[in-house]
Scaffold this active site. Structure first.
Site, PDB file in Angstrom:
ATOM      1  N   HIS A  85     -34.842  -0.737  13.344  1.00 50.23           N
ATOM      2  CA  HIS A  85     -34.463  -1.735  14.349  1.00 50.23           C
ATOM      3  C   HIS A  85     -33.204  -2.488  13.933  1.00 50.23           C
ATOM      4  O   HIS A  85     -32.320  -2.759  14.756  1.00 50.23           O
ATOM      5  CB  HIS A  85     -35.637  -2.689  14.566  1.00 50.23           C
ATOM      6  CG  HIS A  85     -35.345  -3.790  15.528  1.00 50.23           C
ATOM      7  ND1 HIS A  85     -35.707  -5.092  15.283  1.00 50.23           N
ATOM      8  CD2 HIS A  85     -34.722  -3.800  16.742  1.00 50.23           C
ATOM      9  CE1 HIS A  85     -35.327  -5.849  16.299  1.00 50.23           C
ATOM     10  NE2 HIS A  85     -34.728  -5.091  17.202  1.00 50.23           N
ATOM     11  N   GLU A  88     -30.221  -0.425  14.699  1.00 49.96           N
ATOM     12  CA  GLU A  88     -29.911  -0.469  16.136  1.00 49.96           C
ATOM     13  C   GLU A  88     -29.041  -1.685  16.460  1.00 49.96           C
ATOM     14  O   GLU A  88     -28.073  -1.602  17.218  1.00 49.96           O
ATOM     15  CB  GLU A  88     -31.212  -0.508  16.925  1.00 49.96           C
ATOM     16  CG  GLU A  88     -31.061  -0.766  18.411  1.00 49.96           C
ATOM     17  CD  GLU A  88     -32.209  -1.591  18.956  1.00 49.96           C
ATOM     18  OE1 GLU A  88     -31.932  -2.597  19.641  1.00 49.96           O
ATOM     19  OE2 GLU A  88     -33.382  -1.242  18.691  1.00 49.96           O
ATOM     20  N   HIS A  89     -29.365  -2.840  15.875  1.00 49.33           N
ATOM     21  CA  HIS A  89     -28.547  -4.035  16.076  1.00 49.33           C
ATOM     22  C   HIS A  89     -27.147  -3.854  15.500  1.00 49.33           C
ATOM     23  O   HIS A  89     -26.151  -4.226  16.135  1.00 49.33           O
ATOM     24  CB  HIS A  89     -29.219  -5.235  15.407  1.00 49.33           C
ATOM     25  CG  HIS A  89     -30.200  -5.940  16.279  1.00 49.33           C
ATOM     26  ND1 HIS A  89     -29.976  -7.180  16.823  1.00 49.33           N
ATOM     27  CD2 HIS A  89     -31.433  -5.566  16.716  1.00 49.33           C
ATOM     28  CE1 HIS A  89     -31.012  -7.552  17.545  1.00 49.33           C
ATOM     29  NE2 HIS A  89     -31.920  -6.592  17.491  1.00 49.33           N
ATOM     30  N   GLU A 165     -26.487 -10.081  11.297  1.00 46.08           N
ATOM     31  CA  GLU A 165     -27.538  -9.630  12.201  1.00 46.08           C
ATOM     32  C   GLU A 165     -28.930 -10.074  11.784  1.00 46.08           C
ATOM     33  O   GLU A 165     -29.873  -9.941  12.561  1.00 46.08           O
ATOM     34  CB  GLU A 165     -27.507  -8.103  12.330  1.00 46.08           C
ATOM     35  CG  GLU A 165     -26.288  -7.575  13.059  1.00 46.08           C
ATOM     36  CD  GLU A 165     -26.145  -8.153  14.457  1.00 46.08           C
ATOM     37  OE1 GLU A 165     -27.152  -8.219  15.196  1.00 46.08           O
ATOM     38  OE2 GLU A 165     -25.017  -8.545  14.816  1.00 46.08           O
ATOM     39  N   GLU A 172     -36.143 -12.326  16.996  1.00 46.81           N
ATOM     40  CA  GLU A 172     -37.042 -11.385  17.660  1.00 46.81           C
ATOM     41  C   GLU A 172     -38.380 -11.325  16.925  1.00 46.81           C
ATOM     42  O   GLU A 172     -39.438 -11.227  17.552  1.00 46.81           O
ATOM     43  CB  GLU A 172     -36.406  -9.995  17.732  1.00 46.81           C
ATOM     44  CG  GLU A 172     -35.241  -9.906  18.692  1.00 46.81           C
ATOM     45  CD  GLU A 172     -34.796  -8.476  18.911  1.00 46.81           C
ATOM     46  OE1 GLU A 172     -35.625  -7.549  18.793  1.00 46.81           O
ATOM     47  OE2 GLU A 172     -33.600  -8.278  19.198  1.00 46.81           O
TER      48      GLU A 172
END
Length: 289
Positions: A85, A88-89, A165, A172
């Site tokens: 994840h 992905e960021h 990030e 999240e």
């Protein structure tokens, strides 16, 4: 994956009485997948990447594009829990050709607003980058295909990129702790006891989000983002020959330096109960926005 109630991995009937009454699904693991429709043009490039292209005239003069990477959180090692994840960021943060979220600005300039039309998600089995409603005019579709190739081969992972990030990813992770998500996680845990799923939730671990190194993320990228584990999907009001040509231009033959087909395969969902109990769980789903 469902375990029968009352067995060693049975559902807690006192907390989930409806689930406890369910029986395992008796579905052979070798059941054939549905065949691709004749209208879909499918091919494999020399580096192993698969593409699926289909003409669809509605909406007019628009194309939807996606890069699907066939790995998600299930392949993560214990010290990598959440890295799929995070990567992905990072794809939207910086690549070899774009810095400081410049790729987002470029895509928005094409007409692909960040969020509604430009987005990505990570789940257990896949990481998918989506560019929707790209206008078929000038070189906009070509620029969008180029952006997907940046995600596939050219994500930049520096210490500075990663530190920028961590905050958004932690937000999240915190949002994942509301009542609805906690109940969903417990529901999933009951359904998949005895498998790897409860301990590889895509959002990952707080300790990994806050403390993983850029080298750990780079190694994950190099190990798993291999063309043979990727597919490019293009559907819209555009000549399929042109779309295939763009995919070949930006993906054919490309491999990141040092990349090789993973020497290990994705772990089986049916790991032993001992493996599951050796790890802790956290979080739930993971999406860019």
């Amino acid at each position: 994956v469902m375990a029968q109630a009352g067995g060693p991995n049975g559902v807690d009937a006192s907390r989930f009485p409806a689930l406890a009454q369910l029986s395992p699904v008796d579905e052979p693991l070798d059941t054939a997948l549905p065949e691709v429709k004749p209208a879909v043009r499918q091919g494999v490039l020399s580096n192993g990447l698969t593409y699926y292209v289909m003409r669809n005239r509605e909406p007019q003069e628009r194309v939807d594009l996606a890069l699907a990477v066939g790995i998600g959180s299930l392949v993560e090692e214990e010290h990598e829990r959440g890295v799929a994840h995070i990567l992905e960021h990072l794809a939207f943060s910086a690549t070899e050709s774009f810095e400081n979220h410049g790729i987002i600005s470029m895509l928005e300039g094409l007409g692909c607003r960040f969020g509604p039309c430009t987005n990505a998600y990570t789940n257990f089995d896949a990481t998918v980058y989506m560019l929707e409603s790209v206008p078929v005019m000038e070189d906009r579709v070509e620029q969008a295909v180029m952006a997907l190739s940046e995600f596939a081969f050219h994500i930049r992972v520096s210490d500075e990129d990663l530190d920028k990030e961590r905050g958004p990813v932690m937000e999240e992770w915190r949002a994942d702790k509301n009542v609805q998500k906690r109940l969903g996680t417990e529901h999933l845990t009951q359904l998949t006891k005895g498998s790897r799923y409860p301990d590889r939730l895509p959002i990952g671990l707080k300790s990994v989000i806050e403390g993983c190194t850029a080298e750990t993320v780079r190694e994950f990228y190099k190990r798993w983002y291999h063309p043979s584990l990727m597919a490019v999907v293009a559907v819209g009001d555009m000549d399929p020959d042109e779309l295939v040509g763009l995919i070949e231009t930006y993906f054919e033959g490309l491999l990141r330096q040092g990349a090789a087909f993973p020497s290990t395969v994705a772990p089986s969902p049916k790991d032993t109960q001992e493996d599951v109990e050796a790890n802790g769980g956290s979080g739930r789903g993971a999406c860019l926005s």
